[in-house]
Design a protein around this motif. Sequence first.
Motif, PDB file in Angstrom:
ATOM      1  N   UNK A 132      13.584  12.701 -49.375  1.00  0.00           N
ATOM      2  CA  UNK A 132      12.731  11.782 -50.123  1.00  0.00           C
ATOM      3  C   UNK A 132      11.492  12.502 -50.652  1.00  0.00           C
ATOM      4  N   UNK A 133      10.904  13.375 -49.811  1.00  0.00           N
ATOM      5  CA  UNK A 133       9.679  14.078 -50.207  1.00  0.00           C
ATOM      6  C   UNK A 133       9.970  15.106 -51.299  1.00  0.00           C
ATOM      7  N   UNK A 134      11.025  15.894 -51.143  1.00  0.00           N
ATOM      8  CA  UNK A 134      11.332  16.950 -52.109  1.00  0.00           C
ATOM      9  C   UNK A 134      11.710  16.357 -53.463  1.00  0.00           C
ATOM     10  N   UNK A 135      12.472  15.280 -53.443  1.00  0.00           N
ATOM     11  CA  UNK A 135      12.927  14.656 -54.692  1.00  0.00           C
ATOM     12  C   UNK A 135      11.932  13.647 -55.258  1.00  0.00           C
ATOM     13  N   UNK A 136      10.812  13.497 -54.541  1.00  0.00           N
ATOM     14  CA  UNK A 136       9.759  12.592 -54.994  1.00  0.00           C
ATOM     15  C   UNK A 136      10.298  11.174 -55.241  1.00  0.00           C
ATOM     16  N   UNK A 137      11.024  10.671 -54.242  1.00  0.00           N
ATOM     17  CA  UNK A 137      11.611   9.331 -54.339  1.00  0.00           C
ATOM     18  C   UNK A 137      10.565   8.292 -53.957  1.00  0.00           C
ATOM     19  N   UNK A 138      10.425   7.258 -54.783  1.00  0.00           N
ATOM     20  CA  UNK A 138       9.475   6.189 -54.510  1.00  0.00           C
ATOM     21  C   UNK A 138      10.129   5.120 -53.626  1.00  0.00           C
ATOM     22  N   UNK A 139       9.326   4.557 -52.744  1.00  0.00           N
ATOM     23  CA  UNK A 139       9.826   3.516 -51.835  1.00  0.00           C
ATOM     24  C   UNK A 139       9.922   2.194 -52.574  1.00  0.00           C
ATOM     25  N   UNK A 140      11.105   1.579 -52.535  1.00  0.00           N
ATOM     26  CA  UNK A 140      11.306   0.271 -53.156  1.00  0.00           C
ATOM     27  C   UNK A 140      11.150  -0.862 -52.150  1.00  0.00           C
ATOM     28  N   UNK A 141      11.416  -0.568 -50.908  1.00  0.00           N
ATOM     29  CA  UNK A 141      11.311  -1.581 -49.846  1.00  0.00           C
ATOM     30  C   UNK A 141      10.380  -1.053 -48.768  1.00  0.00           C
ATOM     31  N   UNK A 142       9.393  -1.846 -48.407  1.00  0.00           N
ATOM     32  CA  UNK A 142       8.457  -1.493 -47.340  1.00  0.00           C
ATOM     33  C   UNK A 142       8.852  -2.261 -46.081  1.00  0.00           C
ATOM     34  N   UNK A 143       9.157  -1.548 -45.015  1.00  0.00           N
ATOM     35  CA  UNK A 143       9.550  -2.160 -43.751  1.00  0.00           C
ATOM     36  C   UNK A 143       8.322  -2.277 -42.856  1.00  0.00           C
ATOM     37  N   UNK A 144       8.030  -3.484 -42.428  1.00  0.00           N
ATOM     38  CA  UNK A 144       6.878  -3.733 -41.568  1.00  0.00           C
ATOM     39  C   UNK A 144       7.365  -4.205 -40.214  1.00  0.00           C
ATOM     40  N   UNK A 145       6.867  -3.582 -39.173  1.00  0.00           N
ATOM     41  CA  UNK A 145       7.261  -3.922 -37.813  1.00  0.00           C
ATOM     42  C   UNK A 145       6.276  -4.940 -37.248  1.00  0.00           C
ATOM     43  N   UNK A 146       6.757  -6.155 -36.992  1.00  0.00           N
ATOM     44  CA  UNK A 146       5.918  -7.208 -36.417  1.00  0.00           C
ATOM     45  C   UNK A 146       6.466  -7.538 -35.033  1.00  0.00           C
ATOM     46  N   UNK A 147       5.817  -7.067 -33.966  1.00  0.00           N
ATOM     47  CA  UNK A 147       6.335  -7.319 -32.614  1.00  0.00           C
ATOM     48  C   UNK A 147       6.213  -8.785 -32.217  1.00  0.00           C
ATOM     49  N   UNK A 148       7.250  -9.309 -31.578  1.00  0.00           N
ATOM     50  CA  UNK A 148       7.251 -10.668 -31.063  1.00  0.00           C
ATOM     51  C   UNK A 148       7.598 -10.618 -29.577  1.00  0.00           C
ATOM     52  N   UNK A 149       7.123 -11.593 -28.836  1.00  0.00           N
ATOM     53  CA  UNK A 149       7.394 -11.643 -27.409  1.00  0.00           C
ATOM     54  C   UNK A 149       8.247 -12.861 -27.089  1.00  0.00           C
ATOM     55  N   UNK A 150       9.017 -12.752 -26.006  1.00  0.00           N
ATOM     56  CA  UNK A 150       9.853 -13.867 -25.582  1.00  0.00           C
ATOM     57  C   UNK A 150       9.079 -14.866 -24.740  1.00  0.00           C
ATOM     58  N   UNK A 151       7.862 -14.491 -24.317  1.00  0.00           N
ATOM     59  CA  UNK A 151       7.061 -15.370 -23.471  1.00  0.00           C
ATOM     60  C   UNK A 151       5.609 -15.386 -23.898  1.00  0.00           C
ATOM     61  N   UNK A 152       4.755 -15.685 -22.925  1.00  0.00           N
ATOM     62  CA  UNK A 152       3.316 -15.726 -23.208  1.00  0.00           C
ATOM     63  C   UNK A 152       2.693 -14.335 -23.231  1.00  0.00           C
ATOM     64  N   UNK A 153       3.364 -13.379 -22.622  1.00  0.00           N
ATOM     65  CA  UNK A 153       2.868 -12.003 -22.579  1.00  0.00           C
ATOM     66  C   UNK A 153       3.962 -11.072 -23.065  1.00  0.00           C
ATOM     67  N   UNK A 154       3.566  -9.881 -23.471  1.00  0.00           N
ATOM     68  CA  UNK A 154       4.535  -8.853 -23.855  1.00  0.00           C
ATOM     69  C   UNK A 154       4.923  -8.077 -22.604  1.00  0.00           C
ATOM     70  N   UNK A 155       6.086  -8.398 -22.070  1.00  0.00           N
ATOM     71  CA  UNK A 155       6.508  -7.869 -20.783  1.00  0.00           C
ATOM     72  C   UNK A 155       7.012  -6.446 -20.899  1.00  0.00           C
ATOM     73  N   UNK A 156       6.724  -5.655 -19.879  1.00  0.00           N
ATOM     74  CA  UNK A 156       7.245  -4.297 -19.779  1.00  0.00           C
ATOM     75  C   UNK A 156       8.509  -4.303 -18.933  1.00  0.00           C
TER      76      UNK A 156
END
Length: 354
Positions: A132-156
């Motif tokens: 992508x860098x060498x061919x200078x390809x432009x990003x058409x889709x931006x992926x955003x990571x939005x974390x969600x939890x199954x409960x009231x806290x983010x469990x480890x």
Amino acid sequence: MSRNKLKAVFIAFAKEAFRNKLEIFFTLFFPMIFLLLFGFFFGGSSDYQKPSVGLYQTGSYDISPVIEETGAWSLSLFDDETSLEEKIKSGDILLGVTFDGEKISYLYREGDVGQLSTIEMARASISAAVEKKINNVKSLIVVENIPETAGRVRATDADYTMSGVVAISLLSAGMFSVISVFGRYRKRGVLDRFKITPLKPMTFILGSTLTRFLVSLVSILLIMIVSRLLFRTTFQTDWLLFLISIISSTLGMMALGLFLTLIFRNPETAETAASILMVIMGFLAGIYFPLSFLPDYLRIVSEFLPVKYVAELIRHSLGIELVSTAYFVTTNVVLSFSGVLLLYFTGKRYLRAS
């Protein structure tokens, strides 16, 4: 019912419970072994170790910034290919990358099945990023990571493991205790001698049940202290729901133990069956890892294992995985009713004078 009689029975059962080596092992130490085992394997450290990637390049184009931009790999630069190969053979570098300005080559140790998926992911992402860098390809889709939890806290992983150990502790405290009381006492003739005493059967049953709640609380307290000190577990505990879950779960697991005493006349046979059942449920009921890890046919089996529902109640009250209010109430009622019903039936069968 005399309070003094109930108090005396409760104290007697409490002393007997904490002197019973088998019950103490399965109630206190057996869950603790699993906590330490799975805790150190899966939750001993919250620090993520980035996979190591070594780079040797001879071309005019420097691809090291491209690899570092991903933030997923720990990159090390090498002046020659020989030293890179030595680091890969010794295991210090997971994946070696060589680039001559036109072609990318990858070096890694074969046979490392545990790291194969990580290696393949690294190869695919590095190749895509460099192209992508060498061919200078432009990003058409931006992926955003939005974390969600199954409960009231983010469990480890440690949080999930600890809540599963609490469920196993409740299973042990309820199941093995009634096998000891109604199995071993029946075999030794203690229950027959009890019939000629003025003590009411309900007093005997309540004293035994209250002792089980005490043992459960002691076990859970130890588990929470150890997991907090060793694995830094944190929860948003709803203490009312947590207490309700402990009471209903203990009753439900007592029902399971009483069911085994009714099937197996010999208490040693009942204890052996309970031990086997406990191990099976520990791995098939979503205690130490999510049920999604299991094949579909084993998930069906887990639906018939009562400790699965105990684990769900505990995780809900700790804020790890939420369930609906209707599900929570129904599960507690079913567990409690099962325990009370079988306690009444067993008491009527073994404790009433003929």
